[in-house]
Design an enzyme around this catalytic site. Structure first.
Site, mmCIF file in Angstrom:
data_model
loop_
_atom_site.group_PDB
_atom_site.id
_atom_site.type_symbol
_atom_site.label_atom_id
_atom_site.label_comp_id
_atom_site.label_asym_id
_atom_site.label_seq_id
_atom_site.Cartn_x
_atom_site.Cartn_y
_atom_site.Cartn_z
ATOM 1 N N LYS A 39 7.115 7.478 10.228
ATOM 2 C CA LYS A 39 6.314 6.243 10.278
ATOM 3 C C LYS A 39 7.095 5.169 10.996
ATOM 4 O O LYS A 39 8.293 4.966 10.723
ATOM 5 C CB LYS A 39 6.019 5.779 8.833
ATOM 6 C CG LYS A 39 5.085 4.601 8.754
ATOM 7 C CD LYS A 39 3.635 5.026 8.855
ATOM 8 C CE LYS A 39 2.712 3.895 9.225
ATOM 9 N NZ LYS A 39 2.627 3.665 10.703
ATOM 10 N N GLN A 60 14.473 1.851 11.045
ATOM 11 C CA GLN A 60 13.157 2.041 10.421
ATOM 12 C C GLN A 60 13.243 3.018 9.242
ATOM 13 O O GLN A 60 12.562 2.859 8.233
ATOM 14 C CB GLN A 60 12.167 2.581 11.471
ATOM 15 C CG GLN A 60 10.721 2.589 11.025
ATOM 16 C CD GLN A 60 10.031 1.241 11.236
ATOM 17 O OE1 GLN A 60 10.293 0.561 12.205
ATOM 18 N NE2 GLN A 60 9.165 0.865 10.320
ATOM 19 N N LYS A 63 14.437 1.064 6.320
ATOM 20 C CA LYS A 63 13.403 0.080 5.948
ATOM 21 C C LYS A 63 12.276 0.778 5.191
ATOM 22 O O LYS A 63 11.848 0.333 4.132
ATOM 23 C CB LYS A 63 12.850 -0.583 7.216
ATOM 24 C CG LYS A 63 11.715 -1.505 6.909
ATOM 25 C CD LYS A 63 10.924 -2.077 8.086
ATOM 26 C CE LYS A 63 11.475 -1.993 9.458
ATOM 27 N NZ LYS A 63 10.773 -2.878 10.406
ATOM 28 N N LYS A 75 10.392 5.723 15.586
ATOM 29 C CA LYS A 75 10.045 4.619 16.486
ATOM 30 C C LYS A 75 9.704 5.219 17.836
ATOM 31 O O LYS A 75 10.220 6.287 18.188
ATOM 32 C CB LYS A 75 11.246 3.679 16.646
ATOM 33 C CG LYS A 75 10.865 2.316 17.145
ATOM 34 C CD LYS A 75 10.526 1.418 15.970
ATOM 35 C CE LYS A 75 10.014 0.085 16.376
ATOM 36 N NZ LYS A 75 9.844 -0.750 15.175
ATOM 37 N N GLY A 114 1.760 -0.378 15.589
ATOM 38 C CA GLY A 114 2.138 -1.346 16.613
ATOM 39 C C GLY A 114 3.570 -1.821 16.469
ATOM 40 O O GLY A 114 4.253 -1.541 15.493
ATOM 41 N N ASP A 115 4.026 -2.525 17.470
ATOM 42 C CA ASP A 115 5.309 -3.230 17.464
ATOM 43 C C ASP A 115 5.198 -4.236 18.623
ATOM 44 O O ASP A 115 4.075 -4.558 19.048
ATOM 45 C CB ASP A 115 6.472 -2.248 17.639
ATOM 46 C CG ASP A 115 7.820 -2.856 17.243
ATOM 47 O OD1 ASP A 115 8.135 -2.883 16.044
ATOM 48 O OD2 ASP A 115 8.551 -3.334 18.128
ATOM 49 N N THR A 159 3.254 -8.583 7.975
ATOM 50 C CA THR A 159 4.696 -8.746 8.175
ATOM 51 C C THR A 159 5.112 -10.199 7.925
ATOM 52 O O THR A 159 6.091 -10.468 7.222
ATOM 53 C CB THR A 159 5.111 -8.310 9.595
ATOM 54 O OG1 THR A 159 4.485 -7.062 9.883
ATOM 55 C CG2 THR A 159 6.608 -8.170 9.723
ATOM 56 N N ASN A 190 2.581 -12.001 16.491
ATOM 57 C CA ASN A 190 1.862 -11.622 15.280
ATOM 58 C C ASN A 190 2.638 -11.989 14.011
ATOM 59 O O ASN A 190 2.109 -12.585 13.072
ATOM 60 C CB ASN A 190 1.685 -10.102 15.356
ATOM 61 C CG ASN A 190 0.626 -9.623 14.437
ATOM 62 O OD1 ASN A 190 -0.266 -10.387 14.099
ATOM 63 N ND2 ASN A 190 0.729 -8.387 14.016
#
Ligand code: GLU
Length: 399
Positions: A39, A60, A63, A75, A114-115, A159, A190
Site C-alpha cells: 500500500k 511507507q 508508516k 511506493k 495518490g501522492d 492527511t 491537498n
C-alpha cells in the site's frame, strides 16, 4: 527488511495533443507485504527516480505498520509531470501507465493511491483503465477514488485533518490546545489545504504558508470559505505560484524565500515535499525559539537537519511517518468499505481517523519510553513501526 521484496520498472509511451510520442519511466517498489497487501501512493513529478521511490517505499512500510491496519508498504510513480499538461494528455498518460502496471496490482496484492502530482483526476483515469483491462469492478485495487466510483468520504481531507489531530495530541501533552495557535507551513496542496481548513475549524490560524515562488504572510490567517476556496482555484490554475493570494487579499508576499525562522508563530509544519528543510533552515528554526516542529510532507527534513533539530531542548519534533499517516489510513478504510460493498458516513470515517491518530501518537510515546528514550516522538514512531513489521516477518518464517 532494507531490501525491497520487488522492484518494478517499466516503459510508458503516450501521445501528446500535438500527436508527438513521449517515453517516460514508471516505477513501483513493493517493499514489504508482511502486514498486508502493498500500500502506498504513486508520485508523478519530473524529478522522480528509482532512488526517491525506494526511500519513500521504505518509509511507507513503517508508516503503514504504525497505523495498526493490515497493509504492507510500497511506493511508485513516474518522471511524468502533469503540470502544464491538458486533461487529455493526463488521461492518455494514466491509461498508458496502467496498461503495463495493471498486471502488478490487485485488491489483495497491491493497492496504489495518490501522492504528489496524483490527485482525484489521475486516480480516476488510472482506476478506469484498470477496470477496463481486468473486466471487473475491483474497487479495492486503487484508493483515493471519487466517492461515485467507490471512494471514501473524507479521503482528500484525511492527511491534513489527521496531521491536526496528531498536533492536538502533542499540544495536549503540554497542557495546550489549537485555539489561538499560529502556524507557519510550506505547501498548500491537498495536504496543506486540509491543515488550513481543520486549523481554522478548531480556532487556530495558519498565518504563513510557502509555495515554490516564495511565502505569504497573512496575519489574520487563512480562514473562512473565501480564502480556502481561493487557494483551491489558485492551485488548479497554476500550482507553482502562491503570489496571487497576496494580490487578492492584500497581504505580504516574500519572493523566493521560505518562511522557516519566522518568530511570530507557535508551530512549524513543513507540508510540501522531501528535503524542504536543510541544515541552513534548521538553524533558523532553532534560533527562532518556536517550540513545535511537526513534519507533515514525506521526509521533509534532511537527515542532518533532523538530528540537529532533535538536539534542541526547547523543541518538540514529530516525524512525518506518524503525522501524515491518516491519508493512507483512510485509504485502508476505503479498501475496507469496498470489501464490504458499503459506504460509511463522514461521521463514521472522521471518528475512526481521530482514533487512529491518537493511537499512533500513544504508541509512539509508549515505544520511546519502553526503550528509555524519554519523550521522543521520532524514535518512538520508528520503533513502534519497526517492531510490527519485524514481528510479522519473523512469524512468517525466513524466505
Ligand atoms: N501518498 C500517501 C502517503 O504518502 C497516501 C498513500 C495511500 O493512500 O496509499 O502516505
Amino acid at each position: 527488511m532494507v531490501e525491497p521484496e520487488r522492484t518494478i520498472e517499466f516503459r510508458v509511451v503516450w501521445m501528446d495533443d500535438n500527436l508527438q510520442y513521449h517515453v517516460n519511466r514508471g516505477y513501483r517498489v513493493q517493499y514489504n507485504a508482511a502486514l498486508g497487501p502493498y500500500k502506498g501512493g504513486l508520485r508523478f513529478a519530473s524529478n522522480v527516480n528509482l532512488s526517491i521511490i525506494k526511500f519513500l517505499g521504505f518509509e511507507q512500510t513503517f508508516k503503514d505498520a504504525l497505523t495498526c491496519l493490515p497493509i504492507g508498504g510500497a511506493k511508485g510513480g513516474s518522471d511524468f509531470s502533469p503540470i502544464g499538461r491538458s486533461d487529455g494528455e493526463v488521461m492518455r498518460f494514466c491509461q498508458a501507465f496502467m496498461t503495463e502496471f495493471h498486471r502488478h496490482i490487485g485488491q489483495d496484492i497491491d493497492c496504489p493511491a495518490g501522492d504528489v502530482g496524483v490527485g482525484g483526476r489521475e486516480v480516476g483515469y488510472l482506476y478506469g483503465q484498470y477496470r477496463r483491462i481486468v473486466g471487473a469492478a475491483e474497487f479495492g485495487a486503487m484508493s483515493g477514488k471519487a466517492v461515485c466510483t467507490g471512494g471514501s468520504i473524507l479521503r482528500p481531507e484525511a492527511t491534513g485533518f489527521g496531521a491536526v489531530y496528531y498536533l492536538r495530541e502533542v499540544l495536549k501533552h503540554d497542557g495546550k490546545g489549537i485555539e489561538g495557535l499560529r502556524v507557519a507551513m510550506s505547501g498548500y496542496g491537498n495536504v496543506g489545504w486540509g491543515i488550513m481548513k481543520k486549523i481554522d475549524e478548531l480556532g487556530g490560524k495558519v498565518t504563513y504558508f510557502a509555495g515554490p515562488d516564495g511565502y505569504i504572510h497573512d496575519p489574520d490567517g487563512v480562514c473562512g470559505e473565501e480564502k480556502l476556496n481561493f487557494i483551491l482555484e489558485m492551485r488548479a490554475k497554476d500550482p507553482m505560484h502562491c503570489k496571487p493570494y497576496a494580490d487578492k487579499f492584500g497581504v505580504d508576499f516574500v519572493e523566493g524565500q521560505k518562511c522557516w525562522g519566522v518568530k511570530d508563530v507557535d508551530v512549524y509544519m513543513p507540508a510540501a515535499t522531501q528535503n524542504d528543510v536543510n541544515m541552513e533552515w534548521a538553524k533558523k528554526i532553532a534560533e527562532s525559539g518556536v517550540p513545535y516542529y511537526i513534519e507533515v510532507g514525506n521526509m521533509p527534513t534532511t537527515n542532518d537537519a533532523l538530528a540537529f533539530l532533535m538536539e534542541q531542548k526547547h523543541l518538540t519534533v514529530a516525524p512525518s511517518k506518524a503525522v501524515n499517516a491518516c491519508g493512507v489510513s483512510v485509504s485502508e478504510l476505503e479498501m475496507a468499505q469496498n470489501a464490504q460493498r458499503i459506504y460509511w458516513t463522514a461521521e463514521e470515517v472522521d471518528a475512526k481517523m481521530e482514533a487512529i491518530m491518537k493511537n499512533i501518537y500513544d504508541a509512539s510515546v509508549e515505544a520511546a519510553e519502553r526503550y528509555g528514550l524519554g519523550y521522543n516522538l521520532v524514535a518512538g514512531a520508528n520503533i513502534a513501526g519497526f517492531q510490527k513489521v519485524a514481528d510479522a516477518m519473523m512469524a512468517q518464517g525466513i524466505f
